[in-house]
Design a protein around this motif. Structure first.
Motif: not given
Length: 493
Positions: A229-240, A367-382
């Motif tokens: 999951w850390d690598k996924v977040l690292e390579v996708s950070s540019g999406l914002g 984000l979900v698997m890193k247990n950052r549920i609030a962040d994941a919820n914001t992105e999924l809503e969008y």
């Protein structure tokens, strides 16, 4: 028109090694062979480092996105694919055809890498080196995804992978041994990480090559399957967060006539499209000719009714001649006539191999698997909002309670190799359903069926129930006969 460089492939891995091709090879004069000895020739060679065949019809037909439309026109190959059997045919859009195309692509990537090495590995050729490494990793990843067991670190060291080929072909009938899944994944990761360091956007047509964003999107797919999951977040950070303008604009797409949507979906000018292929495929005709496609019932299951905001989805569906199968416009076919008098030729289709839409969903899942549920919820809503008719960001809200209620945990439904909490399971389930809708017809659903060990049942009228159970051996396609006949070990059955 570009003078594309082809190289002769004669490996036992490939399917079309006949007597005539052997004779042609043996009768060639070495001095007349094309020498890949300039940067321009290497770049031209890399045009063919991508599979010139499509996996989409194959992956889709094996998934739970399709059903038997009872049209009484089922081809043998689609019937075999639908029931997870080895296909007898080796022609267009078959298992063997895609295997062959992947290893041909790998051979071109390897020849490019060898030529770069022979030129002294100059830094000026780093972009070509990066593209070749990523292309080699991509084809091996697709091969191991279809022909091996799903990745599981507990068994990967003993599970049969595919031969990971890293050198150009120099023998007529070389014997190949299958690497383990762990070895294949280690090689893929090595190629991805080195390729990411070198790849550039310096192409006349960047979307038809591994550009920087396409490379990162592919890396995110790989790391997602691996559970890093850390690598996924690292390579996708540019999406914002909430990547405005980077996802497919379904409001605009749904306003267009279907014949225009066909063209628009895979256009290189769309920001959302990161890597586009132009393989020889009839996938664009599937809705009009396949018995196993998106039936009325399946379409209602996936797209009818309201979504989490209580509104309709923006996806459009059509049928040919009142057929009982439906399609959403994605594939524009280009038919190249080879003989106008005989009305014969070769069908090509522009297909999206990697996109920001998948890239973003991968990020949300991490984000979900890193247990950052609030962040994941914001992105999924969008994300869901961009697919919702009449979406209003001010009033259309998604809460954790909505996700838990809308995507309830069902025991043993999703069983990845790692553990998930109930909340994580609900969010991952929501994401698999979002991915399922977004990439209908494109074969990506099979990836989720496999990695989550999802049970698929064929309960067709008048036929015995046929169920792909968890850990079913048929989840790994059988090695094509022309490869196994030359010593590539078969999958157990």
């Amino acid at each position: 028109m570009k003078n594309i460089k082809y190289i002769k492939i004669t490996a036992a891995l490939l399917l079309l090694v006949g007597v005539s091709s052997c004779d042609d090879f043996l009768s060639e004069v070495p001095d007349n062979r094309t020498q890949i000895d300039t940067p321009e020739k290497i770049s031209e060679l890399l045009v063919n480092a991508y599979p010139l065949a499509s996996y989409m019809d194959l992956g889709e037909t094996m998934s739970d996105n399709v059903a038997d439309a009872e049209l009484n026109n089922a081809s043998v190959k689609s019937t075999q694919s639908y029931y997870w059997e080895m296909q007898d045919e080796t022609n267009i859009d078959t298992q063997a055809n895609y295997w062959d195309a992947c290893y041909r692509a790998i051979a071109h990537a390897n020849q490019a890498l060898q030529s770069i090495k022979e030129l002294g590995n100059p830094t000026s050729l780093n972009p070509q080196k990066g593209e070749a490494l990523l292309a080699r990793a991509y084809s091996h990843f697709m091969l191991v995804t279809f022909w091996s067991n799903r990745y599981n670190p507990a068994t990967a060291a003993t599970d049969l992978g595919v031969p990971y080929v890293t050198e150009p072909e120099t023998e007529l009938l070389k014997s190949y041994k299958r690497n383990t899944v762990k070895e294949v994944f280690d090689f893929i990761q090595q190629d991805i990480e080195e390729g990411l360091r070198y790849v550039s956007n310096n192409y006349k047509e960047p979307k038809f090559h591994f550009n920087k964003e396409a490379a990162k999107a592919f890396a995110s797919r790989f790391y997602l399957i691996k559970g890093d999951w850390d690598k996924v977040l690292e390579v996708s950070s540019g999406l914002g967060s909430k990547p405005v303008g980077k996802l497919k604009d379904y409001v605009t797409l749904s306003s267009l006539a279907p014949d225009i949507q066909f063209i628009e979906y895979s256009k290189s000018s769309l920001t959302s499209n990161l890597l586009i292929g132009s393989p020889n495929t009839l996938v664009g005709r599937s809705a009009n000719g396949s018995n196993f496609y998106l039936t009325d019932e399946k379409q209602r299951e996936l797209f009818n009714g309201t979504n989490p905001f209580g509104k309709a989805w923006l996806f459009d569906f059509y049928s040919y001649n009142s057929s009982s199968t439906l399609f959403t416009p994605k594939f524009e076919e280009y038919f190249k006539y080879t003989n106008l008098t005989a009305n014969i030729g070769i069908a090509y289709c522009g297909i999206v191999l990697l996109s920001n839409d998948e890239f973003y969903l991968n990020r949300i899942e991490a984000l979900v698997m890193k247990n950052r549920i609030a962040d994941a919820n914001t992105e999924l809503e969008y994300f869901l909002g961009t697919r919702t008719a009449g979406y209003n960001a001010a009033t259309d809200k998604l809460t954790e309670a909505d996700v838990v209620a809308g995507y309830p945990v069902i025991a043993d439904e999703l069983t990845p190799f790692y553990t998930m909490t109930d909340v994580q399971t609900s969010y991952v389930k929501a994401l698999t359903e979002a991915r399922r809708r977004d990439f209908v017809h494109e074969g990506l659903r099979w990836f989720d069926v496999k990695r989550f060990n999802i049970v698929v049942s064929r309960e067709d009228q008048g036929k015995p129930v046929n169920t792909l159970v968890k850990d079913d051996k048929r989840r790994a396609l059988q090695i094509p006969l022309s490869a196994s006949n030359y010593g590539v070990e078969k999958n157990p059955r």
